[in-house]
Enzyme design. Structure first.
Site, short mmCIF file in Angstrom:
data_model
loop_
_atom_site.label_atom_id
_atom_site.label_comp_id
_atom_site.label_asym_id
_atom_site.label_seq_id
_atom_site.Cartn_x
_atom_site.Cartn_y
_atom_site.Cartn_z
N SER A 345 9.76 -2.64 0.36
CA SER A 345 9.53 -2.27 -1.03
C SER A 345 8.25 -2.88 -1.58
CB SER A 345 10.76 -2.68 -1.85
OG SER A 345 10.72 -2.13 -3.13
N ASP A 356 -5.26 -1.19 3.28
CA ASP A 356 -6.06 0.02 3.06
C ASP A 356 -7.44 -0.29 2.50
OD1 ASP A 356 -3.98 1.48 4.03
OD2 ASP A 356 -3.38 2.37 2.12
N LYS A 370 10.49 1.32 2.83
CA LYS A 370 11.13 1.74 1.57
C LYS A 370 10.04 2.13 0.59
CE LYS A 370 14.12 0.35 -2.24
NZ LYS A 370 13.14 0.68 -3.31
#
Length: 506
Positions: A345, A356, A370
């Site tokens: 999560s 990224d 999740k």
């Protein structure tokens, strides 16, 4: 498991409240027709405030047909409820029966939507807010003696100030012997008795680990704030040491969850470490189940100076895009994020954003997967709540995080380690690590006896050492300079202009 987003909303406008019918909130003494009409009306009223655009299939259905469908569905529910209440072999509690129906309804949606009753709501809120009224100890149960054993007191809490230490045994609480607590509910019973209003006194009978006679202690409850930012071990003064043994320039920070105060805790810790000359950071998110979406985005923003952190999209909610701001960014040191199969999560939001944007490398193993957001919606006048999946979140690169029930190992989900930095641990290694960590997290003067060679942590240290002390800065042997064109070892920082560009991007 905590949701990635926990937003407490006002009570649902359509929820039924207490009635004057024999002091029962469920109007059993009304006629079935009256109850059915009111129940359906409440459901329709609850759905009325949906101000955003309805799904396409709902648009295509005429309002009268939708109302008829709702009525038929509620009729089925009421019929079933009546049959169970009237004919089940034993009397049933009406509220418990309804709550069971709610749990079943939400459990059938996905693993993360759930009904939280009044008893569970207090604990749920406490975990999110990171504070409660108590004395500040962590306890476990000795299965042989059924005595409560203190794992560790939290530094600065009433229990710590009263002299309670790791290994002590609690024999009674508020005059009630712990040996007489209900079988299987020893810990639950102890927690109920030790928690309470701040300022009140709770009496404990405690047997210190090195003594044979118990002592009676009057401990005054206080607001206990549970930190989510932890270090490698406790210092003698009860503070956390955020440096690994023998590595005074490599900082190690564990984040146990994303609570209300986590962002402030991380910020103050990073400022302190930066002042101490930290040159590299290991952020350990292993076993972190997640928490508040806002905490995850605020922490990610501390490491990024621009770009998207995460976006959320839902069926009846507007898309939200969280972006990083330049002010307050910590950028002058390399970062490693540790994740494992239980990092979920909000942990995945943070690690994905840093990965990224090339702000950190990810070491460990693929995370849980999740990628959904839950809202916490108060019902029954705030006495209970629905934790409902309302949106999904998306990492900056657009790659999928959520692991759907039919997902394969070859599918795109979770956060994968940076290429070359995957380090898996066997179940036996993970068990040994957890035992080692439990012992190391005890507040005591002497160090824990156990040791553990953590392969994931070792890989993170290896990377940071290569960045902090690149081979290019090493003294040439025998006075010989490194030949031109010779490549640097893997993981070392780029040299010259490329090095400055990399630092500015971080």
């Amino acid at each position: 498991m905590f949701s990635a987003r926990m937003q407490f909303l006002p009570p649902n406008a359509g929820s039924l409240s207490h009635t004057g019918c024999a002091n029962r909130w469920f109007p059993g003494c009304w006629s079935r027709e009256v109850w059915l009409a009111l129940f359906c009306g409440a459901v329709l009223l609850a759905m009325a405030p949906r101000s955003l655009v309805l799904a396409d299939e709902e648009k295509a259905t005429p309002p009268d047909a939708r109302e008829k469908e709702y009525y038929e569905l509620m009729k089925l529910f009421v019929d079933s409820f009546e049959q169970v209440e009237r004919n089940y072999v034993k009397p049933v509690d009406r509220k418990q029966l309804l709550e069971s129906a709610l749990r079943g309804m939400l459990a059938d949606l996905d693993p993360y939507s759930s009904y939280i009753d009044s008893s569970g709501l207090a604990e749920f809120t406490q975990q999110v807010e990171q504070e409660f009224g108590g004395i500040g100890i962590q306890v476990s149960l000795d299965p042989k003696t059924r005595q409560l054993v203190v794992m560790t007191p939290l530094p600065g809490t009433p229990a710590y100030k009263a002299g309670i230490r790791a290994g002590d045994r609690i024999l009674s609480i508020a005059g009630k012997p712990t040996a007489e607590f209900a079988d299987g509910k020893e810990l639950e019973s102890a927690v109920v008795l030790m928690k309470g209003k701040p300022g009140e006194i709770v009496k404990l009978s405690v047997l210190h680990e090195t003594e044979s006679t118990p002592v009676e202690l009057d401990v005054e409850r206080a607001i206990i704030r549970t930190p989510s930012v932890l270090g490698d071990k406790y210092n003698e003064d009860g503070s956390w040491s955020f440096y690994l043994d023998g590595l005074d320039k490599v900082a190690y920070v564990r984040l146990s969850q994303f609570g209300r105060n986590s962002a402030d805790e991380i910020k103050s810790t990073l400022k302190e470490l930066e002042q101490q000359g930290m040159k590299g950071l290991i952020l350990d998110l292993r076993y972190n189940p997640g928490g508040l979406l806002t905490a995850a985005t605020e922490i990610a923003d501390m490491f990024l100076d621009s770009g998207v952190i995460v976006s959320t999209r839902g069926r009846n909610t507007e898309e939200q895009v969280f972006k990083a701001k330049k002010s307050g960014t910590f950028r002058d040191f390399p970062v490693v994020v540790l994740v494992n199969r239980f990092s979920a999560s909000a942990s995945e939001i943070l690690s994905a954003a840093l990965q990224d944007h090339d702000r950190a490398i990810i070491v460990g193993e693929r995370s849980w997967g999740k990628g959904s957001v839950q809202n916490v919606i108060n019902v029954d006048g705030g006495k209970s709540a629905l934790k409902l999946t309302t949106a999904s979140y998306h990492r900056p690169s657009g790659k999928n995080i959520h692991r759907f029930p039919n997902s394969k190992e070859t599918d795109e989900w979770g956060v994968k380690p940076t290429e070359g930095y995957e380090v898996k641990m066997t179940p036996e290694q993970m068990q040994k690590y957890l035992e080692y960590r439990r012992q190391r997290d005890v507040l005591r003067k002497e160090a824990g006896a156990s040791s553990f060679d953590d392969p994931q942590l070792a890989k993170a240290v290896e990377y940071l050492k290569s960045k902090i002390s690149p081979a290019s800065e090493a003294k040439p042997e025998d006075g010989k300079e490194k030949a031109k064109g010779e490549t640097s070892p893997p993981g070392t920082a780029p040299q010259g202009d490329s090095a400055s560009k990399e630092n500015s991007a971080r």
